[in-house]
Structures are given as C-alpha cells and as structure tokens.
Design a protein around this motif. Structure first.
Motif: not given
Length: 594
Positions: A429-445
C-alpha cells in the motif's frame, strides 16, 4: 434431705419421700444424665475433628509439593531455553566466537540427560505396580503418534545422511560434528518409544521428578527446533554482496556448503559428501515438525501429572471416508496442481542465468496458485461455519489440557503468518502496489489474513463441539395382550391369546427421510474438513521445502531493507509452517468428531 423448705415434711426421718421431693430428685438425675451426654458428645466431636485436621494438613502438604514441582520444572525449562537461544543465536553469526561444535556439545549434554530420564521412567513404570493408574484418553491419539513415528523415521534418515557426510571431514575437523547426529539418532529412538507408550499417562508417583523430567524433554525439543530452524533459514538471510535482490538461491547453495563445515580448506575424503548434503537438506522440515510434535506431547504429559482423569471421557470414534467425495477429489487435485507449479517455480529460481522476465513469470505463477488455494479454502471455511450455525450439538464442557493446547498453538502459530502478511500489506500500500506482481502480492496477503481468521474459527468451533452420535432406530415392542383400539374393550372377541398385535405399533421412531436430514450436516462438515486438510498440506509443503517469494520479489526488501525484512520473515515463517501442520492435525480431529 428435704427439699421442700417452705413446709418441712417427714422426708428426713422416713424412707418414703414426698411427691415434691421425689420430682426434684428425678429432675436432678435427668439433668446429670444430660450433662454427661453433652460432655461425651463434645469429646466425640473433638475426636472426630482430629482426622479432618489431619486430612486438611495432608492436602496442604500435597498442594505445596505440587507448587514446588511446577516451579522447579518451570525454572529448569526457562534456563535451558534461554541458554539454548543464546548459543543458537551466537553460532548463527560468523563474527560471534561461538562455533557450531560449541553449540553441539551443549545439545549432546541435554540430549543425554533427557534420554537417561526417559529410560529411567520407562523402567520405573514397568517394574512398579500401579505406577500409572489413570490415563488421559484425549492425549496422544494414534494418528498423532503415527505422525510422530513418521517424522521420527525421516529424522533418523537425516541423521544417517549427516553421519555419512561428516565422516569424510574427520581428518580435518572436530569429531563433535559426527557425535552429535549419532546422539540425536539414539535420542529420537528412545523418545519415540517413550511417547508412543506413555503419552496418555497421568503420573501419580514421583510427581516432582516427573514434572522436571518432562520439562527437560520439552525444553530439549524446543532447543533442537530453534537450532534446525536457524540452520534451515541461514541460506535465505545471507546479505547479498551485489546490488538489488534478484534471488537468494545463491545463498541457499552457500548454506548447503556452510552447513557441512563452512571451511573450503577442509575437503571431504569421499565423493558422496555433496550428495548426502543435498539429501539431508530436504529432510530438515520433517525433523523440525518432529521436535514440535514431541514438545506438544511432552507438555500435555506435564499438565497431566497428578491429574485424575475420567475413565470413560473419550468417545470411540473411527476414521471413515464413506459417502465423502467432493472434498478428497478437489483437495487431491489442489495438492497435485500446487506441487506442479511449485516444482516449476523452484526449477526456475535455481537456474544460474539471471533472466528477469522468466523469474518474474515464475513468481507470478506462484502468487496466482497461492491466491487460488487460499480463496477456495476461505469459501470452504465459510461453508463450514454456516453449518455450525444450524448444528445443534452441545459444546464440550469438560476441561482438557490437550484441547486447550491445540487451541493455544493454533492461535499462537497463526500469528507468524499474520505478521508476514500485514508487513507485506503495509509495504504494498505504501509503494502504491505498482505492477502486476505487487498487485498479486497484495491480494495474496489480504486473502491470507481472511483465510487464517476463518479457518481458526472453524477449527476452534469444531474442537469444542461434542461428537456426532448415530441414533439407532428404536423399535416399539408390541404387547400381545393389548387389544386394538378400534374394538370395544368391554366385549372381548375370542380368546385373549388369539388377539394379534397392531402392525402400526412396530414402526421405527426414525424414518429414512428423517435420518437423511440428520446425516447431511455431517457429510458437508467432513467434505470441508478433508478439503481444508489437503489445502493446508500443500501450503505446508511449499514453504517447508524452500519456496521464498518474500525474497524472490524485491518490493518488501527495498521498503524495509534486507536485514529487517529477513528478520520478519525468518521469525514469522517457521511459525507459519508449523501452523499449517498443526492445522492438519486439528482438522483431522474435527473430521473424526464429525
């Protein structure tokens, strides 16, 4: 003597007393009898109160002895754990002058002391009549002891591989590194037999010695667990010398070399060293779980010391997969799919070439697979919780240390995965979840947090419900002497013996439709339990055998810096791995009760 002083009579001179004097003498005799009876009653009360005082004093002595035993055993456990933690932490860093042999000498000492006590306990209980009068039927079920034996067998194989590998270095390194796996192998054999035979014991003799011995066993297994977790995590916590964070598999290979002897000048005298190193590295997860299983069983035995358990407090429950189809099928499919993606992910991470696109695709595949798994498990947990809402089984009222330990370990171990997930959520969230890997990592968490909460509620609620009982049809036995109600009771027709019973009176109390309504809830709960059990198995396999997406994806490392993020992962992940295996055991218990 005349008692009638107002008008003296002839009582003094004659032997025939007057009526007032006769009544007064009788009253005096009655009063004397009552007085003597009261004195005797007081004496009897005092004598009867003496045993009560003796009993109360004996109970006070026993209470003091029990408190003294608990305190002494707790002191032993705390001191061994703190000393072991200091040695393990010091040996993990190269700049601290605590070598691996120093730690292993300490481990050999406590392993020998624990083995000696367990042998003494086994011999003492075998030779002493009525040494173990009570047994806790809830403690040490056969499936738990079977898991202990399986993990113990794999740990023995690991020690054999270690011995075969370390023998090649005897000409240039310490012999302690060979002695330690030998002592640990003997310890595992003794402890496995001890827990298999005596896990249900409620010790009544030599309670303080038993408490101290069991706490020694508990602390020894926890120190072994800390040692194995630290060694298994070292290959991920080495600070890389290159900028960025492509992968830490180079650190994993470095760990495998350092775990043997860590000195390039000391060469193995035979050619099989590298093969044995690779082999026992993959057996570390089983040895870690063995130590935790043994610690939990030793704690339950310690809680049962001096406990008077009920003789018929446990229900005879059998394992059966009858009428269960969807849960096992989808669960097995989930396990094989997860294994396939995990193998592809690990093979891509092990490649020496640094193709960033291929590695990102492998990490993406791993994220997607984990998201699918935790989503399906969350839906299953919701279904199980909904069944509990319409389930009218009573809650278990009996206090049992095994059930309390299961719930405590379940909640406590889940905190490790909670910590990692929340740290990842904050970083994304702090880094803005930029990129598909960050989005997937956020959803997984986020989904992981939801799944943990739902599964904990489902398991804890299931552990606190009474087992289902099969209600057998109750047949109404007809009375041949009772006439049919349609006939006139005042005018019997024919002989009494010729009267036939009413066929309607032979019906059962439960029709097939009603029994089906009673069974469907059990079937749904069993389907959910089996699916969640298999889902937790694959979620245990992947991190236990080397999956580290927390390091293969660099957002958290750059946000928290490597040292802090490595500390978070290597503290939380061992608890998360144990949580999955403990969830498997708890779900199996819920399945049996369903």
């Amino acid at each position: 003597m005349c008692v009638n002083t107002s008008s003296p009579c002839k009582c003094v001179t004659s032997d025939n007393p007057c009526e007032p004097c006769r009544m007064t003498v009788k009253d005096r005799e009655t009063e004397e009898v009552h007085l003597s009876n009261n004195i005797n009653a007081v004496g009897q009360t005092e004598s009867a109160s003496e045993p009560d005082l003796n009993d109360s004093s004996t109970e006070v002595v026993r209470e003091r002895s029990r408190n003294w035993g608990w305190m002494l055993s707790g002191i032993i456990c705390v001191n061994i754990l703190i000393l072991g933690c200091a040695l393990v932490s010091g040996s993990a860093y190269n700049n601290v002058k605590i070598s691996t042999p120093d730690l292993q000498v300490f481990l050999i000492i406590i392993l020998l002391l624990t083995s000696i006590w367990m042998v003494y306990y086994v011999i003492y209980t075998a030779r002493t009549e009525n040494a173990v009068v009570y047994k806790d039927d809830h403690a040490g079920p056969v499936w738990l002891r079977g898991g202990l034996v399986l993990f113990g067998l794999l740990s023995i194989i690991m020690d054999i591989f270690k011995i075969a590998s370390y023998v090649g270095y005897l000409h240039c390194d310490s012999a302690v590194k060979v002695a330690f796996p030998v002592v640990q192998l003997v310890f595992i054999l003794i402890q496995t037999y001890f827990l298999w035979v005596h896990a249900k014991d409620c010790v009544q003799l030599q309670r303080n010695i038993s408490r101290c011995g069991l706490m020694l066993t508990l602390s020894t297994n926890l120190v072994l667990w800390m040692t194995n977790v630290t060694e298994e995590s070292l290959h991920q916590t080495d600070l890389p010398d290159y900028p960025g964070n492509t992968t830490k598999l180079s650190g994993r290979h470095l760990y495998i070399t350092k775990a043997g002897y860590g000195d390039d000048k000391c060469k193995c005298s035979h050619t099989s060293c590298s093969m044995f190193k690779e082999a026992y590295y993959y057996l570390y997860p089983f040895n870690i779980e063995y130590s935790l299983f043994a610690s939990a069983m030793a704690y339950v035995m310690w809680k049962n010391v001096g406990r008077v358990a009920a003789e018929h407090g446990h229900h005879d429950i059998k394992f059966s997969l009858r009428d269960i189809f969807l849960g096992p099928v989808f669960g097995v499919l989930l396990v094989f799919t997860g294994l396939a993606t995990f193998i592809v992910y690990e093979m891509e991470m092990k490649k020496d070439d640094h193709d960033a696109d291929k590695k990102d695709q492998a990490v993406m595949m791993h994220f997607v697979m984990n998201i699918v798994i935790v989503t399906l498990m969350s839906v299953s947990s919701v279904i199980g919780c909904a069944i509990y809402r319409v389930d009218h089984r009573e809650h278990v009222s009996e206090k049992n240390p095994t059930r309390s330990l299961d719930v405590g370990l379940l909640v406590g171990a889940s905190l490790g995965q909670f910590i990692i997930s929340y740290f990842s959520i904050v970083a994304m969230v702090a880094t803005g979840a930029k990129g598909y890997l960050n989005g997937l990592n956020l959803a997984w968490s986020i989904l992981m947090v939801i799944q943990l909460g739902l599964q904990n509620f489902f398991i804890i609620e299931g552990l606190h419900r009474e087992p289902f009982h099969e209600v057998e049809p109750v047949a109404v036995v007809p009375n041949p002497y009772v006439l049919e109600p349609s006939k006139d009771l005042s005018i019997p027709e024919g002989p009494v013996m010729d009267t036939k019973p009413n066929p309607e009176l032979t019906t059962h109390s439960h029709t097939p439709e009603h029994r089906h309504k009673l069974v469907w809830k059990r079937r749904v709960l069993k389907e959910v339990c089996v699916f969640l059990l298999l889902g937790n198995i694959i979620l245990w396999i992947m991190p236990a055998f080397g999956a580290r997406p927390q390091f293969d994806h660099d957002t958290e490392t750059e946000f928290y810096k490597f040292n802090m993020w490595a500390a978070v992962v290597n503290i939380g992940l061992p608890f998360g791995i144990f949580y999955r295996m403990h969830s498997v055991a708890s779900l199996f218990e819920v399945f049996l009760c369903s």
